[in-house]
Design a protein around this motif. Sequence first.
Motif, PDB file in Angstrom:
ATOM      1  N   SER A  60      47.509  30.472  53.068  1.00 22.29           N
ATOM      2  CA  SER A  60      46.867  31.972  52.925  1.00 22.29           C
ATOM      3  C   SER A  60      45.401  31.704  52.450  1.00 22.29           C
ATOM      4  O   SER A  60      45.176  30.850  51.860  1.00 22.29           O
ATOM      5  CB  SER A  60      47.716  32.954  52.037  1.00 22.29           C
ATOM      6  N   SER A  61      44.689  32.850  52.848  1.00 16.77           N
ATOM      7  CA  SER A  61      43.112  32.807  52.301  1.00 16.77           C
ATOM      8  C   SER A  61      43.002  33.025  50.942  1.00 16.77           C
ATOM      9  O   SER A  61      44.039  33.492  50.251  1.00 16.77           O
ATOM     10  CB  SER A  61      42.491  34.013  53.061  1.00 16.77           C
ATOM     11  N   PRO A  62      42.045  32.637  50.448  1.00 19.78           N
ATOM     12  CA  PRO A  62      41.875  32.492  48.844  1.00 19.78           C
ATOM     13  C   PRO A  62      41.791  34.056  48.461  1.00 19.78           C
ATOM     14  O   PRO A  62      41.593  34.986  49.200  1.00 19.78           O
ATOM     15  CB  PRO A  62      40.465  31.872  48.500  1.00 19.78           C
ATOM     16  N   ILE A  63      42.367  34.357  47.105  1.00 21.57           N
ATOM     17  CA  ILE A  63      42.273  35.712  46.523  1.00 21.57           C
ATOM     18  C   ILE A  63      40.741  36.284  46.712  1.00 21.57           C
ATOM     19  O   ILE A  63      40.334  37.378  46.906  1.00 21.57           O
ATOM     20  CB  ILE A  63      42.370  35.748  44.980  1.00 21.57           C
ATOM     21  N   LYS A 121      34.421  33.778  46.435  1.00 15.05           N
ATOM     22  CA  LYS A 121      33.364  33.512  45.508  1.00 15.05           C
ATOM     23  C   LYS A 121      33.858  32.974  44.014  1.00 15.05           C
ATOM     24  O   LYS A 121      34.799  33.777  43.504  1.00 15.05           O
ATOM     25  CB  LYS A 121      32.483  34.465  45.382  1.00 15.05           C
ATOM     26  N   ILE A 122      33.166  32.254  43.398  1.00 17.17           N
ATOM     27  CA  ILE A 122      33.601  31.978  42.193  1.00 17.17           C
ATOM     28  C   ILE A 122      33.419  33.069  41.143  1.00 17.17           C
ATOM     29  O   ILE A 122      32.375  33.906  41.345  1.00 17.17           O
ATOM     30  CB  ILE A 122      32.759  30.626  41.432  1.00 17.17           C
ATOM     31  N   SER A 123      34.318  33.435  40.316  1.00 17.25           N
ATOM     32  CA  SER A 123      34.323  34.552  39.628  1.00 17.25           C
ATOM     33  C   SER A 123      33.918  34.540  38.072  1.00 17.25           C
ATOM     34  O   SER A 123      33.961  33.225  37.483  1.00 17.25           O
ATOM     35  CB  SER A 123      35.792  35.193  39.514  1.00 17.25           C
ATOM     36  N   THR A 124      33.283  35.559  37.560  1.00 14.98           N
ATOM     37  CA  THR A 124      32.739  35.518  36.163  1.00 14.98           C
ATOM     38  C   THR A 124      33.423  36.632  35.730  1.00 14.98           C
ATOM     39  O   THR A 124      33.127  37.269  34.674  1.00 14.98           O
ATOM     40  CB  THR A 124      31.339  35.789  35.796  1.00 14.98           C
ATOM     41  N   ALA A 125      34.660  36.986  36.264  1.00 14.68           N
ATOM     42  CA  ALA A 125      35.423  38.307  35.786  1.00 14.68           C
ATOM     43  C   ALA A 125      36.576  37.873  34.713  1.00 14.68           C
ATOM     44  O   ALA A 125      37.692  37.767  34.845  1.00 14.68           O
ATOM     45  CB  ALA A 125      36.076  38.851  37.014  1.00 14.68           C
ATOM     46  N   ASP A 143      39.842  39.610  34.239  1.00  4.91           N
ATOM     47  CA  ASP A 143      39.774  40.743  34.369  1.00  4.91           C
ATOM     48  C   ASP A 143      40.237  41.197  36.045  1.00  4.91           C
ATOM     49  O   ASP A 143      40.984  42.097  36.508  1.00  4.91           O
ATOM     50  CB  ASP A 143      38.493  41.527  34.368  1.00  4.91           C
ATOM     51  N   ASP A 144      40.361  40.137  36.864  1.00  2.00           N
ATOM     52  CA  ASP A 144      40.688  40.329  38.359  1.00  2.00           C
ATOM     53  C   ASP A 144      42.143  39.553  38.765  1.00  2.00           C
ATOM     54  O   ASP A 144      42.145  39.564  39.639  1.00  2.00           O
ATOM     55  CB  ASP A 144      39.554  39.814  38.967  1.00  2.00           C
ATOM     56  N   TRP A 145      42.867  39.306  37.491  1.00  2.00           N
ATOM     57  CA  TRP A 145      44.078  38.706  37.919  1.00  2.00           C
ATOM     58  C   TRP A 145      45.326  39.397  37.227  1.00  2.00           C
ATOM     59  O   TRP A 145      45.547  39.072  36.215  1.00  2.00           O
ATOM     60  CB  TRP A 145      44.104  37.158  37.162  1.00  2.00           C
ATOM     61  N   ASP A 146      45.775  40.571  37.639  1.00  2.00           N
ATOM     62  CA  ASP A 146      46.575  41.254  36.994  1.00  2.00           C
ATOM     63  C   ASP A 146      47.878  40.823  36.733  1.00  2.00           C
ATOM     64  O   ASP A 146      48.684  41.148  36.053  1.00  2.00           O
ATOM     65  CB  ASP A 146      46.820  42.687  37.936  1.00  2.00           C
ATOM     66  N   THR A 147      48.379  39.815  37.702  1.00  2.00           N
ATOM     67  CA  THR A 147      49.820  39.264  37.504  1.00  2.00           C
ATOM     68  C   THR A 147      49.671  38.222  36.879  1.00  2.00           C
ATOM     69  O   THR A 147      50.770  37.434  36.610  1.00  2.00           O
ATOM     70  CB  THR A 147      50.385  38.933  39.185  1.00  2.00           C
ATOM     71  N   MET A 148      48.598  37.405  35.936  1.00  2.00           N
ATOM     72  CA  MET A 148      48.546  36.342  35.180  1.00  2.00           C
ATOM     73  C   MET A 148      49.647  35.981  34.377  1.00  2.00           C
ATOM     74  O   MET A 148      50.328  35.074  34.185  1.00  2.00           O
ATOM     75  CB  MET A 148      47.300  36.254  34.514  1.00  2.00           C
ATOM     76  N   PHE A 149      50.113  37.232  33.627  1.00  2.00           N
ATOM     77  CA  PHE A 149      51.151  37.172  32.438  1.00  2.00           C
ATOM     78  C   PHE A 149      52.492  37.386  33.038  1.00  2.00           C
ATOM     79  O   PHE A 149      53.600  37.478  32.358  1.00  2.00           O
ATOM     80  CB  PHE A 149      50.822  37.925  31.433  1.00  2.00           C
ATOM     81  N   SER A 150      52.852  37.506  34.515  1.00  2.00           N
ATOM     82  CA  SER A 150      54.092  37.645  34.926  1.00  2.00           C
ATOM     83  C   SER A 150      54.782  36.216  35.016  1.00  2.00           C
ATOM     84  O   SER A 150      54.406  35.105  35.184  1.00  2.00           O
ATOM     85  CB  SER A 150      53.895  37.949  36.378  1.00  2.00           C
TER      86      SER A 150
END
Length: 351
Positions: A96-99, A102-106, A343-350
């Motif tokens: 699948s395509s990347p999320i 572009k490299i993020s600073t979020a 900030d752009d990774w809502d599921t990180m702590f799942s």
Amino acid sequence: MTMSSSRVSRKTTQQNDNHKSIGRTAFILAIVILPTAMLICLGYFVYTYFGDGRNNIMLLGGVEDNLEEGRVDNETTISFNNTNHIIEETQQADVSSPINKKISTAYTAYEQVPHDISSFTQGLTYGTDGYLYETTGLRGQSKLNKIDPNTFQVIKSIHLDDIYFGEGSTYYTDNDGNGRLILLTYTKQTAFIYDPTTLTLLHTFQYTTTPPNNEGWGITYDPTEHEFIVSDGTSTLYIWDSTTYQEKRQIQQVTRFDSTPQYHLNELEFINDLICCNIWYQDTIICVDKVTGRSVREYDLSELYPMEGRGGYHNTMNGMALGNDHVLITGKRWDRMFKVRFDDWDTMFSR
């Protein structure tokens, strides 16, 4: 018999005329050929650095850098195209395509906590027992620290034998439900298993990675598959069985958004079913698909703790540990650690 002076004179004049003719011819050839050759060279230069040839030169540089490190990945196929530049042939996986391409600073660093400035951090991991564990490097200074997650003070520490340069580590649960720590070494091809409660050494084993160096850099644990993921500074990740410590397979090449291979994979953390990799000598974290090795998320953390405040170029970012509501990030000989949320990774702590 004596040659007359007139015949000598004619012969000399003829020779001079021949020399002049050769000189004129050489001069004409020079003024025609040299500019043409210069134009050809200029055209080649423009093509190489500003046209399609640029990518080949960039790839050539990447291969040279890898050779300088003494490593060439087994999966890289080298061939030559019709302009005699090295090119790389890779088989692209169907993923699948990347999320985000572009490299993020979020990210948000919402809390700063203390860190032992003498620690040349190589591994950082939270245990399910609630404690934080850190492994450090340099021969004669390598150690395993058990850290209070409330005060971030070292509460127990053991030193490795002086022959070992400590590297990455991770906390895991064995088949009997016991918490364990595994620690790699840089060049000795030796790993150690510890009881995290007492930091007692339980087991030692040998391993191999990319020959001829067979180095150990970073390690993390996939609890779903009961596997260790291991880096050795190349673009390859090794998958080990957590019970037998035997290699099961390889992710032969980790690649960035632009499909270029990423070398110098260092400290690792398994987050939300992705393998997150600290890049050596960069303030960059990339998180890759655990099957294909293709980058899905990339983060630039250069503003987290700017280089000028760290006390030296070698004090690089290296250390990330997934907590319940943050990722703890630090570096070699840093005097601080940061609790960070992406900030752009809502599921990180799942889990």
